[in-house]
Design a protein around this motif. Structure first.
Motif, PDB file in Angstrom:
ATOM      1  N   ASN A 231       5.682   0.011   3.800  1.00 37.00           N
ATOM      2  CA  ASN A 231       5.954  -0.431   2.435  1.00 37.00           C
ATOM      3  C   ASN A 231       4.963   0.267   1.505  1.00 37.00           C
ATOM      4  OD1 ASN A 231       3.493  -1.985   2.505  1.00 37.00           O
ATOM      5  ND2 ASN A 231       4.618  -3.620   3.535  1.00 37.00           N
ATOM      6  N   SER A 232       5.046  -0.038   0.233  1.00 38.07           N
ATOM      7  CA  SER A 232       4.200   0.656  -0.744  1.00 38.07           C
ATOM      8  C   SER A 232       2.712   0.394  -0.492  1.00 38.07           C
ATOM      9  CB  SER A 232       4.575   0.243  -2.163  1.00 38.07           C
ATOM     10  OG  SER A 232       4.382  -1.141  -2.341  1.00 38.07           O
ATOM     11  N   ILE A 233       2.372  -0.772  -0.014  1.00 41.25           N
ATOM     12  CA  ILE A 233       0.958  -1.091   0.229  1.00 41.25           C
ATOM     13  C   ILE A 233       0.424  -0.286   1.404  1.00 41.25           C
ATOM     14  CG2 ILE A 233      -0.659  -2.910   0.907  1.00 41.25           C
ATOM     15  CD1 ILE A 233       1.134  -4.879  -0.679  1.00 41.25           C
ATOM     16  N   THR A 234       1.154  -0.262   2.519  1.00 46.11           N
ATOM     17  CA  THR A 234       0.672   0.483   3.687  1.00 46.11           C
ATOM     18  C   THR A 234       0.678   1.990   3.417  1.00 46.11           C
ATOM     19  OG1 THR A 234       2.879   0.437   4.707  1.00 46.11           O
ATOM     20  CG2 THR A 234       1.332  -1.307   5.343  1.00 46.11           C
ATOM     21  N   ARG A 235       1.652   2.459   2.614  1.00 46.11           N
ATOM     22  CA  ARG A 235       1.653   3.887   2.245  1.00 46.11           C
ATOM     23  C   ARG A 235       0.429   4.216   1.394  1.00 46.11           C
ATOM     24  NH1 ARG A 235       7.193   3.062   2.218  1.00 46.11           N
ATOM     25  NH2 ARG A 235       7.259   2.470   0.016  1.00 46.11           N
ATOM     26  N   GLY A 236       0.060   3.318   0.492  1.00 50.64           N
ATOM     27  CA  GLY A 236      -1.129   3.544  -0.333  1.00 50.64           C
ATOM     28  C   GLY A 236      -2.386   3.662   0.501  1.00 50.64           C
ATOM     29  N   PHE A 237      -2.543   2.780   1.484  1.00 47.31           N
ATOM     30  CA  PHE A 237      -3.709   2.860   2.363  1.00 47.31           C
ATOM     31  C   PHE A 237      -3.649   4.121   3.213  1.00 47.31           C
ATOM     32  CE2 PHE A 237      -4.362  -1.709   1.549  1.00 47.31           C
ATOM     33  CZ  PHE A 237      -5.742  -1.736   1.415  1.00 47.31           C
ATOM     34  N   SER A 238      -2.445   4.510   3.626  1.00 43.47           N
ATOM     35  CA  SER A 238      -2.292   5.722   4.423  1.00 43.47           C
ATOM     36  C   SER A 238      -2.756   6.950   3.644  1.00 43.47           C
ATOM     37  CB  SER A 238      -0.831   5.872   4.844  1.00 43.47           C
ATOM     38  OG  SER A 238      -0.674   7.000   5.651  1.00 43.47           O
TER      39      SER A 238
ATOM     40  N   ILE B  80      -2.223  -5.568   3.923  1.00 46.45           N
ATOM     41  CA  ILE B  80      -1.557  -6.288   2.828  1.00 46.45           C
ATOM     42  C   ILE B  80      -2.453  -7.407   2.313  1.00 46.45           C
ATOM     43  CG2 ILE B  80       0.395  -7.811   2.273  1.00 46.45           C
ATOM     44  CD1 ILE B  80       2.052  -6.025   4.266  1.00 46.45           C
ATOM     45  N   GLU B  81      -3.108  -8.105   3.207  1.00 47.01           N
ATOM     46  CA  GLU B  81      -4.031  -9.165   2.801  1.00 47.01           C
ATOM     47  C   GLU B  81      -5.210  -8.590   2.013  1.00 47.01           C
ATOM     48  OE1 GLU B  81      -5.569 -13.180   2.701  1.00 47.01           O
ATOM     49  OE2 GLU B  81      -3.587 -12.296   2.946  1.00 47.01           O
ATOM     50  N   LEU B  82      -5.772  -7.489   2.483  1.00 49.04           N
ATOM     51  CA  LEU B  82      -6.857  -6.838   1.738  1.00 49.04           C
ATOM     52  C   LEU B  82      -6.403  -6.464   0.332  1.00 49.04           C
ATOM     53  CD1 LEU B  82      -8.474  -4.458   4.381  1.00 49.04           C
ATOM     54  CD2 LEU B  82      -9.525  -6.444   3.301  1.00 49.04           C
ATOM     55  N   LYS B  83      -5.232  -5.858   0.235  1.00 51.82           N
ATOM     56  CA  LYS B  83      -4.710  -5.456  -1.079  1.00 51.82           C
ATOM     57  C   LYS B  83      -4.555  -6.663  -1.996  1.00 51.82           C
ATOM     58  CE  LYS B  83      -2.037  -3.140  -4.138  1.00 51.82           C
ATOM     59  NZ  LYS B  83      -1.882  -4.078  -5.207  1.00 51.82           N
ATOM     60  N   ASN B  84      -3.942  -7.729  -1.469  1.00 53.35           N
ATOM     61  CA  ASN B  84      -3.667  -8.900  -2.305  1.00 53.35           C
ATOM     62  C   ASN B  84      -4.928  -9.680  -2.680  1.00 53.35           C
ATOM     63  OD1 ASN B  84      -0.936  -8.337  -2.281  1.00 53.35           O
ATOM     64  ND2 ASN B  84      -0.516  -9.670  -0.558  1.00 53.35           N
ATOM     65  N   GLU B  85      -5.905  -9.719  -1.799  1.00 52.68           N
ATOM     66  CA  GLU B  85      -7.105 -10.524  -2.056  1.00 52.68           C
ATOM     67  C   GLU B  85      -8.245  -9.744  -2.698  1.00 52.68           C
ATOM     68  OE1 GLU B  85      -7.283 -13.848  -1.778  1.00 52.68           O
ATOM     69  OE2 GLU B  85      -5.154 -13.700  -1.272  1.00 52.68           O
ATOM     70  N   TYR B  86      -8.276  -8.439  -2.493  1.00 53.48           N
ATOM     71  CA  TYR B  86      -9.386  -7.646  -3.021  1.00 53.48           C
ATOM     72  C   TYR B  86      -8.923  -6.625  -4.058  1.00 53.48           C
ATOM     73  CZ  TYR B  86     -12.271  -9.791   0.533  1.00 53.48           C
ATOM     74  OH  TYR B  86     -12.938 -10.705   1.296  1.00 53.48           O
ATOM     75  N   CYS B  87      -8.064  -5.705  -3.648  1.00 52.80           N
ATOM     76  CA  CYS B  87      -7.656  -4.615  -4.551  1.00 52.80           C
ATOM     77  C   CYS B  87      -7.000  -5.148  -5.828  1.00 52.80           C
ATOM     78  CB  CYS B  87      -6.692  -3.670  -3.847  1.00 52.80           C
ATOM     79  SG  CYS B  87      -7.325  -2.960  -2.313  1.00 52.80           S
ATOM     80  N   SER B  88      -6.074  -6.067  -5.671  1.00 52.55           N
ATOM     81  CA  SER B  88      -5.349  -6.582  -6.834  1.00 52.55           C
ATOM     82  C   SER B  88      -6.248  -7.334  -7.806  1.00 52.55           C
ATOM     83  CB  SER B  88      -4.204  -7.495  -6.381  1.00 52.55           C
ATOM     84  OG  SER B  88      -3.248  -6.738  -5.668  1.00 52.55           O
ATOM     85  N   HIS B  89      -7.362  -7.847  -7.304  1.00 52.43           N
ATOM     86  CA  HIS B  89      -8.298  -8.601  -8.149  1.00 52.43           C
ATOM     87  C   HIS B  89      -9.545  -7.783  -8.497  1.00 52.43           C
ATOM     88  CE1 HIS B  89      -5.881 -12.177  -7.647  1.00 52.43           C
ATOM     89  NE2 HIS B  89      -5.895 -11.999  -6.355  1.00 52.43           N
ATOM     90  N   LYS B  90      -9.497  -6.475  -8.192  1.00 53.99           N
ATOM     91  CA  LYS B  90     -10.602  -5.554  -8.479  1.00 53.99           C
ATOM     92  C   LYS B  90     -11.933  -6.073  -7.920  1.00 53.99           C
ATOM     93  CE  LYS B  90      -8.423  -3.708 -12.672  1.00 53.99           C
ATOM     94  NZ  LYS B  90      -7.265  -3.316 -12.018  1.00 53.99           N
ATOM     95  N   ARG B  91     -11.869  -6.520  -6.663  1.00 53.73           N
ATOM     96  CA  ARG B  91     -13.066  -7.024  -5.982  1.00 53.73           C
ATOM     97  C   ARG B  91     -13.516  -6.003  -4.931  1.00 53.73           C
ATOM     98  NH1 ARG B  91     -11.826 -12.117  -3.251  1.00 53.73           N
ATOM     99  NH2 ARG B  91     -14.074 -12.200  -2.979  1.00 53.73           N
ATOM    100  N   CYS B  92     -13.536  -4.747  -5.302  1.00 57.34           N
ATOM    101  CA  CYS B  92     -13.834  -3.647  -4.382  1.00 57.34           C
ATOM    102  C   CYS B  92     -15.205  -3.799  -3.720  1.00 57.34           C
ATOM    103  CB  CYS B  92     -13.770  -2.310  -5.115  1.00 57.34           C
ATOM    104  SG  CYS B  92     -12.206  -2.015  -5.948  1.00 57.34           S
ATOM    105  N   LEU B  93     -16.195  -4.244  -4.477  1.00 61.38           N
ATOM    106  CA  LEU B  93     -17.550  -4.348  -3.933  1.00 61.38           C
ATOM    107  C   LEU B  93     -17.691  -5.477  -2.911  1.00 61.38           C
ATOM    108  CD1 LEU B  93     -19.639  -3.676  -7.155  1.00 61.38           C
ATOM    109  CD2 LEU B  93     -19.086  -2.095  -5.295  1.00 61.38           C
ATOM    110  N   HIS B  94     -16.742  -6.395  -2.894  1.00 57.27           N
ATOM    111  CA  HIS B  94     -16.761  -7.491  -1.924  1.00 57.27           C
ATOM    112  C   HIS B  94     -15.976  -7.152  -0.664  1.00 57.27           C
ATOM    113  CE1 HIS B  94     -17.574  -9.534  -5.801  1.00 57.27           C
ATOM    114  NE2 HIS B  94     -18.490 -10.130  -5.055  1.00 57.27           N
ATOM    115  N   CYS B  95     -15.366  -5.999  -0.641  1.00 56.03           N
ATOM    116  CA  CYS B  95     -14.500  -5.576   0.461  1.00 56.03           C
ATOM    117  C   CYS B  95     -15.166  -4.420   1.209  1.00 56.03           C
ATOM    118  CB  CYS B  95     -13.143  -5.145  -0.102  1.00 56.03           C
ATOM    119  SG  CYS B  95     -12.041  -4.344   1.080  1.00 56.03           S
ATOM    120  N   ALA B  96     -15.214  -4.497   2.522  1.00 51.57           N
ATOM    121  CA  ALA B  96     -15.840  -3.442   3.315  1.00 51.57           C
ATOM    122  C   ALA B  96     -15.115  -2.108   3.130  1.00 51.57           C
ATOM    123  CB  ALA B  96     -15.865  -3.831   4.789  1.00 51.57           C
TER     124      ALA B  96
END
Length: 174
Positions: free
Chosen positions: A124-131, A147-163
């Motif tokens: 899907n678009s999310i997995t293609r983006g990570f690819s 998908i969980e990382l995208k929805n919980e971190y990327c979408s909320h611009k919490r990049c520094l909280h995500c490994a």
């Protein structure tokens, strides 16, 4: 005491095989053909046996119709392998995991994770983006995690909280 749904069914931008009328008829066939499906889900260990539960066909009327009013040429209305995989990924595995969590049954949680690990990754678009960022997913377990990382971190611009986000930002800085 059932009340009819007041909202109209939506058919736009949808392939005929995915029309709500077809999917509802397949659900009716599944319910009619499968007694105690949740108990079977709990008892079954092999993913292939679970996917066989969903190899149902809508009744004869729907072989000649996509909607209630217009007849069409004969085409059996069955769920495809991708649809069954999506049901396992997005419905069965989460319900099984939640049931195991609620009842303190680790074996159900492990089975849900094992089933996700046995299925191919979603495309899907999310997995293609990570690819595109060099992060590949091999199994449905991996793609669900992305998908969980995208929805919980990327979408909320919490990049520094995500490994993953922090790693990408460090790589960009050099």
């Amino acid at each position: 005491s059932l009340q009819p749904v007041a909202l109209p069914l939506q058919f736009l931008r949808m392939r005929p095989g995915n029309f709500p009328t077809i999917r509802l008829s397949q659900l009716a066939a599944l319910i009619q053909q499968s007694s105690h499906i949740f108990s079977k889900l709990l008892e079954t260990e092999q993913l292939s046996a679970v996917t066989s539960f969903f190899e149902v066909s809508a009744n004869d009327f729907w072989h000649y119709h996509y909607t209630f009013h217009l007849a069409s040429s004969f085409k059996p209305k069955t769920l495809g392998a991708d649809s069954i995989q999506n049901i396992v990924i997005n419905t069965l595995a989460p319900v099984l995991f939640a049931y195991g969590l609620h009842h303190g049954k680790e074996d159900y949680k492990e089975k849900a994770v094992r089933w996700l690990s046995e299925l191919a990754a979603e495309k899907n678009s999310i997995t293609r983006g990570f690819s595109l960022l060099g992060i590949k997913s091999k199994t449905a377990f991996d793609s669900q995690a992305l998908i969980e990382l995208k929805n919980e971190y990327c979408s909320h611009k919490r990049c520094l909280h995500c490994a993953v986000g922090a790693s990408l930002l460090k790589r960009e800085a050099y």
